[in-house]
Design a protein around this motif. Structure first.
Motif, PDB file in Angstrom:
ATOM      1  N   UNK A 101      -4.145  -1.478   2.512  1.00  0.00           N
ATOM      2  CA  UNK A 101      -4.903  -0.794   3.939  1.00  0.00           C
ATOM      3  C   UNK A 101      -3.885  -0.597   4.890  1.00  0.00           C
ATOM      4  N   UNK A 102      -2.800  -1.325   4.768  1.00  0.00           N
ATOM      5  CA  UNK A 102      -1.593  -0.975   5.764  1.00  0.00           C
ATOM      6  C   UNK A 102      -0.205  -1.232   5.181  1.00  0.00           C
ATOM      7  N   UNK A 103       0.443  -0.120   4.682  1.00  0.00           N
ATOM      8  CA  UNK A 103       1.499  -0.191   3.914  1.00  0.00           C
ATOM      9  C   UNK A 103       2.689  -0.390   4.883  1.00  0.00           C
ATOM     10  N   UNK A 104       2.447  -0.644   6.149  1.00  0.00           N
ATOM     11  CA  UNK A 104       3.796  -0.865   7.107  1.00  0.00           C
ATOM     12  C   UNK A 104       3.789  -2.433   7.076  1.00  0.00           C
ATOM     13  N   UNK A 132      -1.662  -7.784   9.710  1.00  0.00           N
ATOM     14  CA  UNK A 132      -2.576  -8.045   8.604  1.00  0.00           C
ATOM     15  C   UNK A 132      -2.832  -6.764   7.787  1.00  0.00           C
ATOM     16  N   UNK A 133      -3.191  -6.805   6.702  1.00  0.00           N
ATOM     17  CA  UNK A 133      -3.455  -5.946   5.925  1.00  0.00           C
ATOM     18  C   UNK A 133      -4.689  -6.339   4.791  1.00  0.00           C
ATOM     19  N   UNK A 134      -5.456  -5.376   4.290  1.00  0.00           N
ATOM     20  CA  UNK A 134      -6.532  -5.836   3.318  1.00  0.00           C
ATOM     21  C   UNK A 134      -6.162  -5.165   1.867  1.00  0.00           C
ATOM     22  N   UNK A 135      -5.814  -5.943   0.917  1.00  0.00           N
ATOM     23  CA  UNK A 135      -5.532  -5.512  -0.395  1.00  0.00           C
ATOM     24  C   UNK A 135      -6.624  -5.272  -1.185  1.00  0.00           C
ATOM     25  N   UNK A 136      -6.874  -4.209  -1.577  1.00  0.00           N
ATOM     26  CA  UNK A 136      -7.939  -3.928  -2.415  1.00  0.00           C
ATOM     27  C   UNK A 136      -7.558  -3.570  -4.025  1.00  0.00           C
ATOM     28  N   UNK A 137      -8.743  -4.238  -4.746  1.00  0.00           N
ATOM     29  CA  UNK A 137      -8.159  -4.382  -6.223  1.00  0.00           C
ATOM     30  C   UNK A 137      -9.589  -3.556  -6.860  1.00  0.00           C
ATOM     31  N   UNK A 138      -9.377  -2.368  -7.436  1.00  0.00           N
ATOM     32  CA  UNK A 138     -10.674  -1.448  -8.090  1.00  0.00           C
ATOM     33  C   UNK A 138     -10.403  -1.372  -9.538  1.00  0.00           C
ATOM     34  N   UNK A 139     -11.610  -1.876 -10.117  1.00  0.00           N
ATOM     35  CA  UNK A 139     -11.880  -1.662 -11.734  1.00  0.00           C
ATOM     36  C   UNK A 139     -13.251  -1.112 -11.905  1.00  0.00           C
ATOM     37  N   UNK A 140     -13.179  -0.073 -12.561  1.00  0.00           N
ATOM     38  CA  UNK A 140     -14.532   0.657 -13.056  1.00  0.00           C
ATOM     39  C   UNK A 140     -15.144   0.704 -11.395  1.00  0.00           C
ATOM     40  N   UNK A 173     -11.707  -7.381  -2.285  1.00  0.00           N
ATOM     41  CA  UNK A 173     -10.859  -7.136  -1.252  1.00  0.00           C
ATOM     42  C   UNK A 173     -10.263  -8.613  -0.952  1.00  0.00           C
ATOM     43  N   UNK A 174      -9.214  -8.518  -0.415  1.00  0.00           N
ATOM     44  CA  UNK A 174      -8.478  -9.933   0.098  1.00  0.00           C
ATOM     45  C   UNK A 174      -7.636  -9.642   1.341  1.00  0.00           C
ATOM     46  N   UNK A 175      -8.075 -10.408   2.398  1.00  0.00           N
ATOM     47  CA  UNK A 175      -7.309 -10.104   3.557  1.00  0.00           C
ATOM     48  C   UNK A 175      -5.814 -11.003   3.436  1.00  0.00           C
ATOM     49  N   UNK A 176      -4.672 -10.318   4.022  1.00  0.00           N
ATOM     50  CA  UNK A 176      -3.433 -10.706   3.852  1.00  0.00           C
ATOM     51  C   UNK A 176      -2.919 -10.765   5.129  1.00  0.00           C
ATOM     52  N   UNK A 177      -2.338 -12.061   5.538  1.00  0.00           N
ATOM     53  CA  UNK A 177      -1.500 -12.333   6.989  1.00  0.00           C
ATOM     54  C   UNK A 177      -0.163 -12.306   6.545  1.00  0.00           C
ATOM     55  N   UNK A 178       0.713 -11.403   7.260  1.00  0.00           N
ATOM     56  CA  UNK A 178       1.962 -11.564   7.201  1.00  0.00           C
ATOM     57  C   UNK A 178       2.558 -12.198   8.255  1.00  0.00           C
ATOM     58  N   UNK A 179       3.572 -13.306   8.046  1.00  0.00           N
ATOM     59  CA  UNK A 179       4.029 -13.793   9.204  1.00  0.00           C
ATOM     60  C   UNK A 179       5.543 -13.754   9.109  1.00  0.00           C
ATOM     61  N   UNK A 180       6.341 -13.978  10.120  1.00  0.00           N
ATOM     62  CA  UNK A 180       7.852 -14.264  10.015  1.00  0.00           C
ATOM     63  C   UNK A 180       8.337 -15.439   9.227  1.00  0.00           C
ATOM     64  N   UNK A 181       9.389 -15.461   8.732  1.00  0.00           N
ATOM     65  CA  UNK A 181       9.845 -16.321   7.781  1.00  0.00           C
ATOM     66  C   UNK A 181       9.885 -17.878   8.449  1.00  0.00           C
TER      67      UNK A 181
END
Length: 131
Positions: A13-16, A33-41, A46-54
């Protein structure tokens, strides 16, 4: 999406913030944060992803997490102080010392650690909340 033989369509949902490959491998790009979506048929997961610094654990090492790990009562008015983060080779993790004070008196503390993306707590010499 294990066990599926046909092609799964992946999308961020947020490629940046996070990208996702055609195989479903998620890569963090920037904090957020971004939401990763997997579609099949006709199915969609959906899965919420939190990206933080190292070396930034503040999104996961919150006051709520600290209070729960150290059994600090909800009504206690406390000040939490984070020590300097350091890497301990023998343990293979980054350690974040935390001390909890109430009215200037130490009431709890621990070393929280991050290893392989997991957050844990080493009570050590401090222990849980005490009055």
């Amino acid at each position: 999406m294990k066990g599926i033989k046909k092609k799964v369509l992946w999308k961020s949902s947020n490629k940046k913030v996070a990208s996702v490959s055609a195989e479903g491998v998620v890569s963090g790009i920037a904090r957020g944060t971004a939401v990763v979506t997997a579609r099949y048929e006709k199915k969609c997961v959906k899965c919420k992803v939190l990206v933080i610094g190292k070396n930034d654990y503040s999104p996961v090492l919150t006051e709520k997490v600290i209070r729960k790990a150290l059994s600090v009562p909800r009504q206690a008015k406390v000040t939490i102080k984070y020590g300097k983060k350091f890497y301990k080779r023998s343990f293979g993790a980054t350690l974040v010392p935390v001390v909890v004070f109430e009215n200037g008196k130490q009431v709890a503390g621990a070393s929280f650690f991050v290893k392989d993306g997991e957050l844990g707590c080493n009570i050590g010499n401090y222990g849980c909340y005490y009055e």
